[in-house]
Design an enzyme around this catalytic site. Structure first.
Site, PDB file in Angstrom:
ATOM      1  CE  LYS A  28      -0.674   0.187   5.166  1.00 24.54           C
ATOM      2  NZ  LYS A  28       0.159   1.485   5.125  1.00 24.54           N
ATOM      3  CB  THR A  29       3.785   2.314   1.857  1.00 23.97           C
ATOM      4  OG1 THR A  29       3.553   1.951   3.069  1.00 23.97           O
ATOM      5  CG2 THR A  29       4.736   3.342   2.060  1.00 23.97           C
ATOM      6  CG  ASP A 214      -0.803   4.773   4.811  1.00 29.28           C
ATOM      7  OD1 ASP A 214      -1.450   3.841   4.467  1.00 29.28           O
ATOM      8  OD2 ASP A 214       0.127   4.764   5.484  1.00 29.28           O
ATOM      9  CD  GLU A 215      -1.869   1.828   8.368  1.00 30.27           C
ATOM     10  OE1 GLU A 215      -2.975   1.183   8.088  1.00 30.27           O
ATOM     11  OE2 GLU A 215      -0.539   1.549   8.361  1.00 30.27           O
ATOM     12  CD  GLN A 244      -3.817  -5.054   8.193  1.00 32.48           C
ATOM     13  OE1 GLN A 244      -2.908  -4.910   8.863  1.00 32.48           O
ATOM     14  NE2 GLN A 244      -3.460  -4.750   6.823  1.00 32.48           N
ATOM     15  NE  ARG A 600       1.040  -7.853  10.894  1.00 34.84           N
ATOM     16  CZ  ARG A 600       0.914  -7.026   9.880  1.00 34.84           C
ATOM     17  NH1 ARG A 600       1.693  -6.282   9.419  1.00 34.84           N
ATOM     18  NH2 ARG A 600      -0.260  -7.199   9.282  1.00 34.84           N
TER      19      ARG A 600
END
Length: 639
Positions: A28-29, A214-215, A244, A600
């Site tokens: 995503k970044t 973002d997020e 998330q 993770r």
């Protein structure tokens, strides 16, 4: 930066509002960074008209750095990449006194907020610490939902809510009276300002040509309102993952996905489902687990990596056996396959679980490092100096005055301060101003008055010194007050003392370097220092460069990180899911939390539980977590 087909499509889509549902490890970044570059290079959008919002300064700085590598320093510097709170501060500084906030406002952190609330709500809460904790949460929740104290009174559901609403009113009047903002105000007040000030609202709507967030799953109601107020042309891209969303206790509202869908009928949904991190088996488990939650936008992660090793399930006799068996697994991998301790992370639901981990790891001489949210700037010896800076910015900041008046000791006792507070309250002046009042002679003895006047006289010299020597003022305060000697007296433990002195020197040097080449007024420089430190998010990720440490951290803290080997311990009913979620029949967020933990892991995932665990001094039989039963049985290996 190479992009897959869907990432490239997300980058180049600019005709309508866009929501990118970005699964864990899907890049995503990379999409956000490439979209900023694409807007500048291919769409003619000026860098200064692009606004990108995120939740941590670290994330913002990483974005700037990666964009700079492509576009160069000049263009990167003019892009507005910041946290919500940093942008909020900039908006408030453009206010032309609409909110009656002066430019030299002070900002409370969470600790300071709690201390002040404790003091000003004594008559309401009878010094009940549990009620105080609930009040802090209540006020924060109100501001995150854009509810002022007037509305809070109207919608109070019971007598306690009404008491809290009255406390909220007293607290707000205290803040405004002394030109202080709390952390939640940094978004709440900018939204209020933009709603009420059409000129400022139009200014930003003209300035913001493209908005990226973002997020997005971590946004609360007031942050969503800020997004809408900043965005006029509907040119925006929001990136997030509803699976998330694990911060409801901090105000995050997954319902913002529904609001977005309703408010923007032309919303384009793009899903990033290609995971570049985890094995196929780990993703299969994550997909099956999270399918038990309801979804507005469904997605299914996939990987081109190998299907990978089975997911290990360890059934331990008790919590000590659980930790020992985790160590055995780690040791086995390190010896047989030459992995390093740095490749392993142990995740848990709450911090109490780490005590036994530490004990067993120490006993067996396995090196570990606990991921801690304790920042250098939250340590007492540093916070005291920050309060000196806050008092320089605003001498009427009563909280900072009380923090520094006897730091180090100036022989100004509790009785003196109590009388000073009463004088301040009766005359509606600050504590600093009260020290100059002639009425002091009626209530205090000569020695007490002299001690107060000595402090005021010294501090006025500090104010004068600050104007011409902002980079040296803290060094002067440390020297004038014999600050190092005070630290030595408070720390008999040599190891702790050395850490404190080291922290002090790091901080002094940091402030000195920060002040270099700054042309602003000294108060603006100090304000920038306070703001920069305050808006460092609680969940900033440390950069673990150590090669020989097993990492311990909560599941919440692990978000955004990745590790070759992940152990999630305490997979039991009452821990995962947490008993409060079971009582409230609110399991979805706990499931999302496990989903975050599972994703993770890159190579190997191990889940553990104890058949018996000690609680409140008694051994209690436990029930394995329901989440284990929601995983694909063919992918599990019971050890």
């Amino acid at each position: 930066m190479l992009l897959n087909y869907v990432q490239k499509y997300a980058v180049e889509f600019i005709s309508d509002p866009c929501l990118v549902i970005a699964g864990a490890g899907s890049g995503k970044t990379r999409v956000i960074i490439n979209k900023i570059i694409y807007l500048i290079k291919n769409c003619g959008v000026q860098a200064k008209n692009i606004f990108a919002l995120t939740f941590t300064n670290k994330a913002a700085n990483e974005m700037k750095e990666r964009i700079k590598n492509v576009l160069g320093k000049n263009k990167t510097n003019s892009i507005n990449v910041s946290t919500f709170h940093s942008l909020g501060i900039k908006i408030l500084k453009l206010d032309d006194n609409n909110l009656y906030i002066k430019s030299n406002f002070s900002i409370f952190d969470r600790y300071e907020q709690k201390i002040i609330l404790k003091d000003i709500t004594k008559n309401f809460l009878n010094k009940d610490s549990k009620l105080l904790k609930k009040l802090v949460f209540f006020i924060s929740k109100c501001k995150n939902e854009f509810i002022d104290y007037k509305i809070a009174k109207k919608i109070a559901k019971n007598s306690l809510d009404y008491v809290f609403a009255n406390c909220y009113e007293v607290y707000e009047k205290y803040l405004r009276n002394f030109n202080i903002l709390d952390f939640d105000d940094l978004v709440f007040l900018p939204v209020l300002l933009l709603k009420n000030n059409i000129f400022l609202r139009n200014f930003f709507k003209k300035k913001v040509k493209y908005l990226l967030v973002d997020e997005y799953q971590d946004t609360n109601i007031v942050q969503y309102k800020l997004i809408k107020l900043l965005n006029n042309s509907k040119n925006f891209t929001l990136v997030g993952d509803d699976d998330q969303s694990i911060y409801s206790w901090r105000g995050a509202n997954p319902n913002n996905f529904f609001l977005l869908n309703n408010d923007y009928p032309n919303l384009k949904i793009i899903k990033l489902e290609h995971n570049y991190r985890s094995s196929g088996r780990i993703l299969n488990a994550a997909n099956m687990l999270i399918s038990n939650n309801s979804h507005l936008f469904s997605k299914k992660l996939f990987s081109n990596l190998k299907y990978g090793s089975s997911i290990n399930i360890i059934s331990a006799n008790n919590e000590f056996d659980e930790c020992n068996r985790v160590i055995n697994e780690i040791t086995k991998f390190c010896i047989s396959k030459n992995y390093k301790y740095n490749d392993f992370a142990i995740l848990y639901r709450n911090n109490q679980q780490v005590k036994i981990l530490e004990k067993i790891f120490l006993t067996r001489s396995i090196p570990y490092k606990i991921f801690s949210n304790t920042s250098l700037f939250n340590m007492l010896e540093i916070k005291n100096l920050l309060n000196y800076l806050k008092l320089i910015i605003n001498p009427n900041n009563d909280f900072s005055f009380l923090q520094v008046i006897n730091t180090p000791n100036r022989k100004i006792g509790k009785i003196t301060l109590s009388k000073l507070k009463l004088l301040s309250k009766n005359n509606n002046i600050s504590l600093f101003e009260s020290c100059l009042s002639k009425k002091l002679y009626k209530i205090l003895n000569k020695n007490s008055i002299n001690n107060l006047k000595n402090f005021v006289s010294w501090f006025n010299k500090i104010l004068i010194f600050s104007k011409s020597n902002p980079s040296k003022v803290l060094y002067k305060i440390v020297k004038d007050t014999n600050y190092v000697s005070w630290i030595k007296k408070k720390n008999s433990n040599l190891e702790k003392l050395n850490i404190c002195i080291k922290n002090l020197n790091i901080f002094l040097l940091w402030v000195k370097n920060f002040c270099k080449n700054k042309d602003e007024n000294y108060k603006l420089i100090f304000q920038e220092i306070i703001e920069k430190l305050l808006v460092e998010d609680e969940n900033e990720k440390k950069n673990f460069k150590e090669k020989q440490f097993v990492k311990f951290m909560t599941l919440h803290a692990s978000k955004g990180l990745e590790f070759p080997f992940v152990f999630i311990i305490g997979m039991e009913e009452g821990i995962l899911p947490h008993y409060t979620s079971i009582i409230n029949n609110d399991i979805d967020e706990e499931r999302r939390l496990i989903y975050v933990g599972i994703t993770r892991a890159k190579k190997q995932l191990t889940l553990t539980f104890s058949k018996v665990r000690k609680r409140f001094g008694e051994n209690i039989s436990t029930i394995p977590s329901r989440f284990i039963n929601e995983l694909p049985k063919k992918d599990l290996k019971w050890i």
